[in-house]
Scaffold this active site. Sequence first.
Site, PDB file in Angstrom:
ATOM      1  N   GLY A  79       0.885  -1.006  -0.051  1.00 28.47           N
ATOM      2  CA  GLY A  79       0.123  -0.033  -0.158  1.00 28.47           C
ATOM      3  C   GLY A  79       0.915   1.122  -0.097  1.00 28.47           C
ATOM      4  O   GLY A  79       2.112   1.238  -0.189  1.00 28.47           O
ATOM      5  N   SER A 121      11.136  -2.866  -5.607  1.00 26.89           N
ATOM      6  CA  SER A 121      10.782  -1.434  -5.337  1.00 26.89           C
ATOM      7  C   SER A 121      11.889  -0.608  -4.807  1.00 26.89           C
ATOM      8  O   SER A 121      12.831  -1.144  -4.257  1.00 26.89           O
ATOM      9  CB  SER A 121       9.699  -1.586  -4.041  1.00 26.89           C
ATOM     10  N   CYS A 123      11.853   1.007  -2.580  1.00 25.48           N
ATOM     11  CA  CYS A 123      11.967   0.930  -1.077  1.00 25.48           C
ATOM     12  C   CYS A 123      13.034   0.036  -0.703  1.00 25.48           C
ATOM     13  O   CYS A 123      13.232   0.074   0.595  1.00 25.48           O
ATOM     14  CB  CYS A 123      10.497   0.556  -0.408  1.00 25.48           C
ATOM     15  N   TYR A 152       8.758  -3.769   4.245  1.00 26.37           N
ATOM     16  CA  TYR A 152       8.197  -3.845   2.820  1.00 26.37           C
ATOM     17  C   TYR A 152       9.466  -3.929   2.198  1.00 26.37           C
ATOM     18  O   TYR A 152       9.754  -4.838   1.250  1.00 26.37           O
ATOM     19  CB  TYR A 152       7.464  -2.629   2.414  1.00 26.37           C
ATOM     20  N   ASN A 181       7.519   4.592  -7.494  1.00 23.67           N
ATOM     21  CA  ASN A 181       6.129   5.434  -7.488  1.00 23.67           C
ATOM     22  C   ASN A 181       5.508   5.306  -8.767  1.00 23.67           C
ATOM     23  O   ASN A 181       5.398   6.302  -9.429  1.00 23.67           O
ATOM     24  CB  ASN A 181       6.384   6.606  -6.836  1.00 23.67           C
ATOM     25  N   GLU A 194      -3.694   4.194  -0.966  1.00 22.32           N
ATOM     26  CA  GLU A 194      -3.345   4.887  -2.085  1.00 22.32           C
ATOM     27  C   GLU A 194      -1.917   5.442  -1.817  1.00 22.32           C
ATOM     28  O   GLU A 194      -1.674   5.897  -0.783  1.00 22.32           O
ATOM     29  CB  GLU A 194      -4.530   5.613  -2.376  1.00 22.32           C
ATOM     30  N   LYS A 195      -1.468   5.656  -3.026  1.00 18.40           N
ATOM     31  CA  LYS A 195      -0.262   6.367  -3.191  1.00 18.40           C
ATOM     32  C   LYS A 195      -0.226   8.088  -3.360  1.00 18.40           C
ATOM     33  O   LYS A 195      -1.528   8.269  -3.508  1.00 18.40           O
ATOM     34  CB  LYS A 195       0.558   5.932  -4.283  1.00 18.40           C
TER      35      LYS A 195
HETATM   36  P1  NAD Z   1      -1.656  -3.455  -6.050  1.00 14.32           P
HETATM   37  O1  NAD Z   1      -1.891  -3.520  -4.473  1.00 14.32           O
HETATM   38  O2  NAD Z   1      -2.723  -2.650  -6.767  1.00 14.32           O
HETATM   39  O3  NAD Z   1      -1.734  -5.173  -6.662  1.00 14.32           O
HETATM   40  C1  NAD Z   1      -1.037  -6.253  -5.929  1.00 14.32           C
HETATM   41  C2  NAD Z   1      -1.962  -7.276  -6.018  1.00 14.32           C
HETATM   42  O4  NAD Z   1      -1.277  -8.304  -5.442  1.00 14.32           O
HETATM   43  C3  NAD Z   1      -3.366  -6.911  -5.413  1.00 14.32           C
HETATM   44  O5  NAD Z   1      -4.522  -6.921  -6.516  1.00 14.32           O
HETATM   45  C4  NAD Z   1      -3.566  -8.115  -4.380  1.00 14.32           C
HETATM   46  O6  NAD Z   1      -4.890  -8.365  -4.109  1.00 14.32           O
HETATM   47  C5  NAD Z   1      -2.797  -9.111  -4.985  1.00 14.32           C
HETATM   48  N1  NAD Z   1      -2.291 -10.045  -3.832  1.00 14.32           N
HETATM   49  C6  NAD Z   1      -1.877  -9.679  -2.641  1.00 14.32           C
HETATM   50  N2  NAD Z   1      -1.715 -10.757  -1.854  1.00 14.32           N
HETATM   51  C7  NAD Z   1      -2.179 -11.812  -2.714  1.00 14.32           C
HETATM   52  C8  NAD Z   1      -1.979 -13.218  -2.329  1.00 14.32           C
HETATM   53  N3  NAD Z   1      -1.610 -13.841  -1.401  1.00 14.32           N
HETATM   54  N4  NAD Z   1      -2.289 -13.925  -3.533  1.00 14.32           N
HETATM   55  C9  NAD Z   1      -2.904 -13.191  -4.788  1.00 14.32           C
HETATM   56  N5  NAD Z   1      -2.730 -12.060  -5.011  1.00 14.32           N
HETATM   57  C10 NAD Z   1      -2.302 -11.382  -3.923  1.00 14.32           C
HETATM   58  O7  NAD Z   1      -0.300  -3.121  -6.162  1.00 14.32           O
HETATM   59  P2  NAD Z   1       0.463  -2.430  -7.709  1.00 14.32           P
HETATM   60  O8  NAD Z   1       0.679  -1.020  -7.467  1.00 14.32           O
HETATM   61  O9  NAD Z   1      -0.119  -2.999  -8.586  1.00 14.32           O
HETATM   62  O10 NAD Z   1       1.992  -3.185  -7.466  1.00 14.32           O
HETATM   63  C11 NAD Z   1       2.170  -4.343  -8.179  1.00 14.32           C
HETATM   64  C12 NAD Z   1       3.591  -4.796  -7.787  1.00 14.32           C
HETATM   65  O11 NAD Z   1       4.743  -3.639  -7.983  1.00 14.32           O
HETATM   66  C13 NAD Z   1       3.958  -4.959  -6.230  1.00 14.32           C
HETATM   67  O12 NAD Z   1       4.509  -5.934  -6.113  1.00 14.32           O
HETATM   68  C14 NAD Z   1       4.302  -3.758  -5.613  1.00 14.32           C
HETATM   69  O13 NAD Z   1       5.121  -4.173  -4.359  1.00 14.32           O
HETATM   70  C15 NAD Z   1       5.401  -3.448  -6.618  1.00 14.32           C
HETATM   71  N6  NAD Z   1       5.799  -1.921  -6.614  1.00 14.32           N
HETATM   72  C16 NAD Z   1       4.641  -1.061  -7.007  1.00 14.32           C
HETATM   73  C17 NAD Z   1       4.804   0.311  -7.010  1.00 14.32           C
HETATM   74  C18 NAD Z   1       3.806   1.329  -7.120  1.00 14.32           C
HETATM   75  O14 NAD Z   1       4.082   2.379  -7.203  1.00 14.32           O
HETATM   76  N7  NAD Z   1       2.665   0.847  -7.427  1.00 14.32           N
HETATM   77  C19 NAD Z   1       6.182   0.786  -6.722  1.00 14.32           C
HETATM   78  C20 NAD Z   1       7.252  -0.231  -6.210  1.00 14.32           C
HETATM   79  C21 NAD Z   1       6.793  -1.317  -6.315  1.00 14.32           C
END
Ligand code: NAD
Length: 330
Positions: A79, A121, A123, A152, A181, A194-195
Amino acid sequence: MPNHKYALVCGAGGFIGGHLVKRLKKEGFWVRGIDLKQHDYSKLPADDFIIGDLRDPVICKNILDKPFDQVYQLAADMGGAGYIFTGEHDADVMHNSASINLNMSYYSQKAGVKKIFYSSSACMYPAYNQEDPDNPKLSEDSAYPAAPDSEYGWEKLFSERLYLSFQRNYGLNVRIARFHNIFGPEGTWTGGREKSPAAMCRKVAEAKDGGEIEVWGDGKQTRSFLYIDECLEAVRRLVDSDFTGPVNIGSEEMVTINRLAEIAMEVAGKKLSIKHIPGPLGVRGRNSDNHLIKQKLGWAPSQPLKVGMEKTYKWISEQVEKAKAAALAR
Ligand code: NAD
Protein backbone atom coordinates in the site's frame (compact mmCIF):
# COMPACT_ATOMS: atom_id res chain seq x y z
CA MET A 1 -0.81 -25.83 -31.52
CA PRO A 2 -1.93 -22.17 -31.40
CA ASN A 3 0.69 -19.63 -32.39
CA HIS A 4 0.55 -17.35 -29.36
CA LYS A 5 2.74 -16.93 -26.32
CA TYR A 6 1.48 -17.76 -22.84
CA ALA A 7 1.74 -15.21 -20.04
CA LEU A 8 0.76 -15.46 -16.38
CA VAL A 9 0.15 -12.25 -14.42
CA CYS A 10 0.23 -12.70 -10.62
CA GLY A 11 -1.54 -9.78 -8.96
CA ALA A 12 -3.71 -9.21 -12.06
CA GLY A 13 -6.52 -7.81 -9.92
CA GLY A 14 -4.23 -4.96 -8.83
CA PHE A 15 -3.26 -1.67 -10.39
CA ILE A 16 -0.13 -2.52 -12.42
CA GLY A 17 -1.23 -6.13 -13.04
CA GLY A 18 -4.58 -5.02 -14.49
CA HIS A 19 -2.91 -2.63 -16.93
CA LEU A 20 -0.35 -5.31 -17.81
CA VAL A 21 -3.07 -7.85 -18.67
CA LYS A 22 -4.57 -5.32 -21.11
CA ARG A 23 -1.20 -4.58 -22.68
CA LEU A 24 -0.25 -8.28 -23.08
CA LYS A 25 -3.63 -9.01 -24.69
CA LYS A 26 -3.06 -6.15 -27.18
CA GLU A 27 0.32 -7.73 -27.97
CA GLY A 28 -1.40 -11.05 -28.77
CA PHE A 29 -0.51 -13.12 -25.69
CA TRP A 30 -2.76 -15.77 -24.19
CA VAL A 31 -3.06 -14.39 -20.67
CA ARG A 32 -3.97 -15.97 -17.35
CA GLY A 33 -4.44 -13.65 -14.39
CA ILE A 34 -4.49 -14.63 -10.73
CA ASP A 35 -5.34 -12.57 -7.68
CA LEU A 36 -7.17 -12.76 -4.35
CA LYS A 37 -9.87 -10.63 -5.96
CA GLN A 38 -11.27 -9.43 -9.26
CA HIS A 39 -9.98 -6.08 -10.52
CA ASP A 40 -11.77 -3.26 -8.69
CA TYR A 41 -12.31 -0.92 -11.65
CA SER A 42 -12.08 -2.84 -14.91
CA LYS A 43 -13.40 -5.94 -16.63
CA LEU A 44 -10.10 -7.47 -17.68
CA PRO A 45 -9.66 -9.11 -21.10
CA ALA A 46 -7.69 -12.06 -19.63
CA ASP A 47 -8.31 -15.44 -21.31
CA ASP A 48 -8.47 -16.99 -17.88
CA PHE A 49 -8.75 -15.31 -14.47
CA ILE A 50 -8.31 -17.33 -11.31
CA ILE A 51 -9.26 -16.18 -7.85
CA GLY A 52 -6.62 -17.75 -5.65
CA ASP A 53 -4.17 -17.16 -2.83
CA LEU A 54 -0.53 -17.34 -3.93
CA ARG A 55 0.57 -17.99 -0.35
CA ASP A 56 -0.82 -21.48 -0.95
CA PRO A 57 1.83 -23.70 -2.63
CA VAL A 58 -0.83 -25.95 -4.17
CA ILE A 59 -2.41 -22.98 -5.97
CA CYS A 60 1.01 -21.89 -7.29
CA LYS A 61 1.76 -25.39 -8.56
CA ASN A 62 -1.64 -25.70 -10.25
CA ILE A 63 -1.71 -22.31 -12.01
CA LEU A 64 1.55 -23.17 -13.79
CA ASP A 65 -0.02 -26.01 -15.78
CA LYS A 66 0.48 -24.29 -19.18
CA PRO A 67 3.79 -23.85 -21.04
CA PHE A 68 4.26 -20.26 -19.84
CA ASP A 69 6.70 -18.14 -21.84
CA GLN A 70 6.48 -15.27 -19.38
CA VAL A 71 5.39 -15.01 -15.74
CA TYR A 72 4.96 -11.57 -14.19
CA GLN A 73 5.07 -11.77 -10.39
CA LEU A 74 3.46 -8.53 -9.16
CA ALA A 75 1.38 -9.85 -6.26
CA ALA A 76 2.34 -8.34 -2.91
CA ASP A 77 0.77 -7.20 0.32
CA MET A 78 1.35 -3.51 -0.11
CA GLY A 79 0.00 0.00 0.00
CA GLY A 80 1.08 3.61 0.23
CA ALA A 81 2.83 5.24 3.18
CA GLY A 82 -0.35 4.95 5.24
CA TYR A 83 -0.06 1.15 5.02
CA ILE A 84 3.65 0.28 4.92
CA PHE A 85 5.26 2.93 7.15
CA THR A 86 3.07 2.78 10.25
CA GLY A 87 4.59 -0.52 11.50
CA GLU A 88 1.12 -1.99 12.11
CA HIS A 89 1.23 -4.28 9.06
CA ASP A 90 4.89 -5.37 9.16
CA ALA A 91 4.30 -9.05 9.94
CA ASP A 92 1.63 -9.39 7.24
CA VAL A 93 3.68 -7.52 4.65
CA MET A 94 6.75 -9.69 5.24
CA HIS A 95 5.03 -13.03 5.66
CA ASN A 96 2.48 -12.68 2.87
CA SER A 97 4.79 -11.31 0.20
CA ALA A 98 7.72 -13.60 1.06
CA SER A 99 5.40 -16.66 0.95
CA ILE A 100 4.17 -15.67 -2.51
CA ASN A 101 7.73 -15.27 -3.80
CA LEU A 102 9.01 -18.48 -2.17
CA ASN A 103 6.20 -20.38 -3.89
CA MET A 104 6.43 -18.66 -7.26
CA SER A 105 10.22 -18.97 -7.62
CA TYR A 106 10.17 -22.65 -6.67
CA TYR A 107 7.19 -23.75 -8.78
CA SER A 108 8.16 -21.61 -11.80
CA GLN A 109 11.48 -23.40 -11.91
CA LYS A 110 9.79 -26.80 -11.45
CA ALA A 111 7.27 -26.03 -14.21
CA GLY A 112 9.97 -24.93 -16.67
CA VAL A 113 8.70 -21.34 -17.02
CA LYS A 114 10.81 -19.64 -19.71
CA LYS A 115 11.09 -16.23 -18.01
CA ILE A 116 9.89 -14.71 -14.77
CA PHE A 117 9.65 -10.99 -14.04
CA TYR A 118 9.73 -9.81 -10.43
CA SER A 119 8.62 -6.33 -9.36
CA SER A 120 10.90 -5.05 -6.63
CA SER A 121 10.71 -1.51 -5.30
CA ALA A 122 12.79 1.62 -4.69
CA CYS A 123 11.92 0.97 -1.02
CA MET A 124 14.77 -1.59 -0.90
CA TYR A 125 17.41 1.18 -1.16
CA PRO A 126 19.26 2.20 2.03
CA ALA A 127 17.63 4.96 4.06
CA TYR A 128 21.05 6.61 4.67
CA ASN A 129 21.26 7.62 0.99
CA GLN A 130 17.83 9.28 1.06
CA GLU A 131 18.19 11.83 3.85
CA ASP A 132 18.92 14.84 1.64
CA PRO A 133 15.75 15.83 -0.26
CA ASP A 134 17.80 17.54 -3.00
CA ASN A 135 20.36 14.83 -3.53
CA PRO A 136 19.17 11.25 -2.97
CA LYS A 137 21.34 8.40 -4.30
CA LEU A 138 19.47 5.48 -5.85
CA SER A 139 21.77 3.99 -8.46
CA GLU A 140 21.42 0.21 -8.64
CA ASP A 141 24.91 -0.34 -7.23
CA SER A 142 24.10 1.67 -4.07
CA ALA A 143 21.87 -1.08 -2.60
CA TYR A 144 24.50 -2.30 -0.13
CA PRO A 145 25.25 -2.10 2.79
CA ALA A 146 21.50 -2.71 2.97
CA ALA A 147 19.36 -0.51 5.22
CA PRO A 148 15.81 -0.16 3.84
CA ASP A 149 13.56 2.01 6.01
CA SER A 150 10.62 -0.44 6.01
CA GLU A 151 9.96 -4.16 6.33
CA TYR A 152 8.31 -3.88 2.90
CA GLY A 153 11.72 -2.85 1.52
CA TRP A 154 13.53 -5.68 3.33
CA GLU A 155 11.14 -8.25 1.87
CA LYS A 156 11.74 -6.84 -1.63
CA LEU A 157 15.50 -7.14 -1.14
CA PHE A 158 15.16 -10.71 0.15
CA SER A 159 12.98 -11.68 -2.81
CA GLU A 160 15.33 -10.10 -5.35
CA ARG A 161 18.05 -12.32 -3.91
CA LEU A 162 15.73 -15.32 -3.89
CA TYR A 163 15.00 -15.02 -7.63
CA LEU A 164 18.69 -14.38 -8.40
CA SER A 165 19.57 -17.54 -6.44
CA PHE A 166 17.14 -19.58 -8.52
CA GLN A 167 18.76 -18.12 -11.64
CA ARG A 168 22.26 -19.00 -10.38
CA ASN A 169 21.54 -22.49 -9.06
CA TYR A 170 18.70 -23.73 -11.28
CA GLY A 171 18.91 -21.61 -14.43
CA LEU A 172 15.54 -19.88 -13.87
CA ASN A 173 15.51 -16.99 -16.37
CA VAL A 174 14.80 -13.95 -14.21
CA ARG A 175 14.14 -10.24 -14.84
CA ILE A 176 14.00 -7.82 -11.90
CA ALA A 177 12.87 -4.18 -11.86
CA ARG A 178 12.82 -1.73 -8.96
CA PHE A 179 9.68 0.35 -9.47
CA HIS A 180 9.64 3.97 -8.31
CA ASN A 181 6.11 5.27 -7.51
CA ILE A 182 3.98 4.14 -10.43
CA PHE A 183 0.68 5.95 -10.80
CA GLY A 184 -2.29 6.34 -13.13
CA PRO A 185 -5.99 5.64 -13.56
CA GLU A 186 -7.54 2.46 -12.16
CA GLY A 187 -5.31 2.38 -9.09
CA THR A 188 -6.27 2.56 -5.41
CA TRP A 189 -7.43 6.14 -4.79
CA THR A 190 -9.00 5.96 -1.33
CA GLY A 191 -9.07 3.82 1.83
CA GLY A 192 -5.48 4.23 3.14
CA ARG A 193 -3.48 2.14 0.66
CA GLU A 194 -3.40 4.83 -2.04
CA LYS A 195 -0.12 6.47 -3.08
CA SER A 196 0.52 10.21 -3.01
CA PRO A 197 -0.44 11.13 -6.65
CA ALA A 198 -3.82 9.43 -6.18
CA ALA A 199 -4.26 10.91 -2.70
CA MET A 200 -3.52 14.44 -4.01
CA CYS A 201 -5.93 14.04 -6.91
CA ARG A 202 -8.66 12.79 -4.56
CA LYS A 203 -8.14 15.58 -2.02
CA VAL A 204 -8.19 18.22 -4.77
CA ALA A 205 -11.25 16.68 -6.44
CA GLU A 206 -13.12 16.61 -3.12
CA ALA A 207 -12.18 20.20 -2.14
CA LYS A 208 -14.24 23.27 -3.00
CA ASP A 209 -12.38 25.94 -5.00
CA GLY A 210 -10.72 28.31 -2.51
CA GLY A 211 -10.68 25.62 0.21
CA GLU A 212 -7.86 23.63 1.77
CA ILE A 213 -6.19 20.24 1.44
CA GLU A 214 -4.07 18.36 3.98
CA VAL A 215 -0.52 17.21 3.22
CA TRP A 216 1.49 14.94 5.54
CA GLY A 217 4.67 16.51 6.96
CA ASP A 218 6.11 19.80 5.69
CA GLY A 219 5.62 18.71 2.05
CA LYS A 220 9.30 19.35 1.31
CA GLN A 221 10.11 15.64 1.00
CA THR A 222 10.93 14.79 -2.63
CA ARG A 223 9.83 11.95 -4.89
CA SER A 224 9.50 11.09 -8.57
CA PHE A 225 6.45 9.46 -10.14
CA LEU A 226 6.13 7.36 -13.30
CA TYR A 227 2.96 7.04 -15.35
CA ILE A 228 1.69 3.47 -15.76
CA ASP A 229 1.99 3.27 -19.59
CA GLU A 230 5.64 4.31 -19.39
CA CYS A 231 6.26 1.68 -16.70
CA LEU A 232 4.77 -1.09 -18.84
CA GLU A 233 6.85 -0.09 -21.85
CA ALA A 234 9.98 -0.40 -19.70
CA VAL A 235 8.85 -3.74 -18.23
CA ARG A 236 8.17 -5.22 -21.66
CA ARG A 237 11.53 -4.03 -22.97
CA LEU A 238 13.29 -5.55 -19.95
CA VAL A 239 11.53 -8.90 -20.32
CA ASP A 240 12.30 -9.05 -24.06
CA SER A 241 15.96 -8.17 -23.46
CA ASP A 242 18.86 -10.33 -22.27
CA PHE A 243 19.39 -8.11 -19.22
CA THR A 244 18.49 -9.60 -15.82
CA GLY A 245 18.63 -6.44 -13.70
CA PRO A 246 17.84 -5.41 -11.00
CA VAL A 247 17.17 -2.13 -12.76
CA ASN A 248 15.31 1.02 -11.75
CA ILE A 249 12.05 1.74 -13.57
CA GLY A 250 11.08 5.25 -12.62
CA SER A 251 11.15 8.90 -13.54
CA GLU A 252 14.00 11.34 -12.89
CA GLU A 253 11.59 14.31 -12.65
CA MET A 254 11.92 14.86 -8.89
CA VAL A 255 9.33 17.09 -7.20
CA THR A 256 8.43 17.99 -3.62
CA ILE A 257 5.10 16.71 -2.32
CA ASN A 258 3.99 20.36 -2.13
CA ARG A 259 4.71 20.69 -5.87
CA LEU A 260 2.80 17.46 -6.54
CA ALA A 261 -0.19 19.01 -4.73
CA GLU A 262 0.15 22.17 -6.84
CA ILE A 263 0.23 20.12 -10.05
CA ALA A 264 -3.01 18.41 -8.98
CA MET A 265 -4.54 21.87 -8.37
CA GLU A 266 -3.30 23.16 -11.75
CA VAL A 267 -4.78 20.25 -13.70
CA ALA A 268 -8.06 20.63 -11.75
CA GLY A 269 -8.11 24.42 -12.28
CA LYS A 270 -8.61 24.97 -8.51
CA LYS A 271 -6.82 27.31 -6.10
CA LEU A 272 -6.47 25.67 -2.68
CA SER A 273 -4.28 26.24 0.35
CA ILE A 274 -2.19 23.47 1.88
CA LYS A 275 -2.45 22.53 5.56
CA HIS A 276 0.49 20.47 6.80
CA ILE A 277 -0.44 17.76 9.29
CA PRO A 278 1.54 14.96 10.99
CA GLY A 279 1.55 11.65 9.10
CA PRO A 280 3.75 8.73 8.00
CA LEU A 281 6.43 10.08 5.68
CA GLY A 282 9.05 7.56 4.62
CA VAL A 283 12.46 8.81 3.48
CA ARG A 284 13.23 12.52 2.97
CA GLY A 285 14.29 12.37 -0.68
CA ARG A 286 13.92 9.81 -3.45
CA ASN A 287 14.45 9.97 -7.19
CA SER A 288 15.04 7.32 -9.82
CA ASP A 289 18.51 7.02 -11.32
CA ASN A 290 18.00 6.00 -14.93
CA HIS A 291 21.60 5.69 -16.15
CA LEU A 292 21.56 1.88 -16.21
CA ILE A 293 18.19 1.45 -17.94
CA LYS A 294 19.13 4.04 -20.59
CA GLN A 295 22.37 2.22 -21.21
CA LYS A 296 20.91 -1.32 -21.27
CA LEU A 297 17.47 -0.79 -22.81
CA GLY A 298 17.58 2.70 -24.35
CA TRP A 299 14.49 3.56 -22.30
CA ALA A 300 13.49 6.85 -20.66
CA PRO A 301 10.05 8.27 -19.82
CA SER A 302 8.54 10.06 -22.82
CA GLN A 303 6.25 12.55 -21.05
CA PRO A 304 6.40 14.93 -18.08
CA LEU A 305 4.66 14.21 -14.76
CA LYS A 306 1.93 16.75 -15.43
CA VAL A 307 0.61 14.82 -18.45
CA GLY A 308 0.15 11.67 -16.37
CA MET A 309 -1.42 13.71 -13.56
CA GLU A 310 -3.99 15.13 -16.01
CA LYS A 311 -5.11 11.62 -17.01
CA THR A 312 -5.10 10.43 -13.39
CA TYR A 313 -7.00 13.45 -12.09
CA LYS A 314 -9.68 13.00 -14.74
CA TRP A 315 -10.25 9.38 -13.68
CA ILE A 316 -10.16 10.08 -9.92
CA SER A 317 -12.51 13.08 -10.15
CA GLU A 318 -14.98 10.76 -11.94
CA GLN A 319 -14.67 8.25 -9.07
CA VAL A 320 -15.24 11.02 -6.52
CA GLU A 321 -18.40 12.12 -8.38
CA LYS A 322 -19.66 8.52 -8.57
CA ALA A 323 -19.03 8.03 -4.83
CA LYS A 324 -20.95 11.26 -4.04
CA ALA A 325 -23.88 10.17 -6.24
CA ALA A 326 -23.94 6.74 -4.58
CA ALA A 327 -23.92 8.33 -1.09
CA LEU A 328 -26.85 10.60 -2.05
CA ALA A 329 -28.81 7.62 -3.41
CA ARG A 330 -28.49 5.78 -0.06
P1 NAD B 1 -1.68 -3.56 -5.99
O1 NAD B 1 -1.83 -3.66 -4.50
O2 NAD B 1 -2.68 -2.75 -6.74
O3 NAD B 1 -1.59 -5.01 -6.63
C1 NAD B 1 -1.09 -6.12 -5.94
C2 NAD B 1 -2.10 -7.23 -6.09
O4 NAD B 1 -1.60 -8.41 -5.45
C3 NAD B 1 -3.45 -6.91 -5.42
O5 NAD B 1 -4.51 -6.96 -6.36
C4 NAD B 1 -3.59 -7.99 -4.37
O6 NAD B 1 -4.94 -8.46 -4.18
C5 NAD B 1 -2.70 -9.09 -4.94
N1 NAD B 1 -2.31 -10.02 -3.89
C6 NAD B 1 -1.84 -9.72 -2.65
N2 NAD B 1 -1.65 -10.84 -1.95
C7 NAD B 1 -1.99 -11.87 -2.76
C8 NAD B 1 -2.03 -13.27 -2.59
N3 NAD B 1 -1.67 -13.83 -1.42
N4 NAD B 1 -2.45 -14.04 -3.62
C9 NAD B 1 -2.85 -13.47 -4.79
N5 NAD B 1 -2.83 -12.15 -5.00
C10 NAD B 1 -2.41 -11.36 -4.00
O7 NAD B 1 -0.21 -2.99 -6.24
P2 NAD B 1 0.48 -2.43 -7.56
O8 NAD B 1 0.67 -0.97 -7.37
O9 NAD B 1 -0.21 -2.94 -8.77
O10 NAD B 1 1.93 -3.09 -7.43
C11 NAD B 1 2.29 -4.31 -8.12
C12 NAD B 1 3.69 -4.72 -7.69
O11 NAD B 1 4.62 -3.66 -7.94
C13 NAD B 1 3.81 -5.03 -6.20
O12 NAD B 1 4.68 -6.12 -6.05
C14 NAD B 1 4.46 -3.80 -5.62
O13 NAD B 1 5.18 -4.10 -4.45
C15 NAD B 1 5.35 -3.36 -6.76
N6 NAD B 1 5.63 -1.92 -6.69
C16 NAD B 1 4.64 -1.03 -6.99
C17 NAD B 1 4.92 0.33 -6.92
C18 NAD B 1 3.86 1.36 -7.24
O14 NAD B 1 4.18 2.54 -7.17
N7 NAD B 1 2.65 1.00 -7.59
C19 NAD B 1 6.19 0.77 -6.53
C20 NAD B 1 7.16 -0.18 -6.22
C21 NAD B 1 6.88 -1.53 -6.33
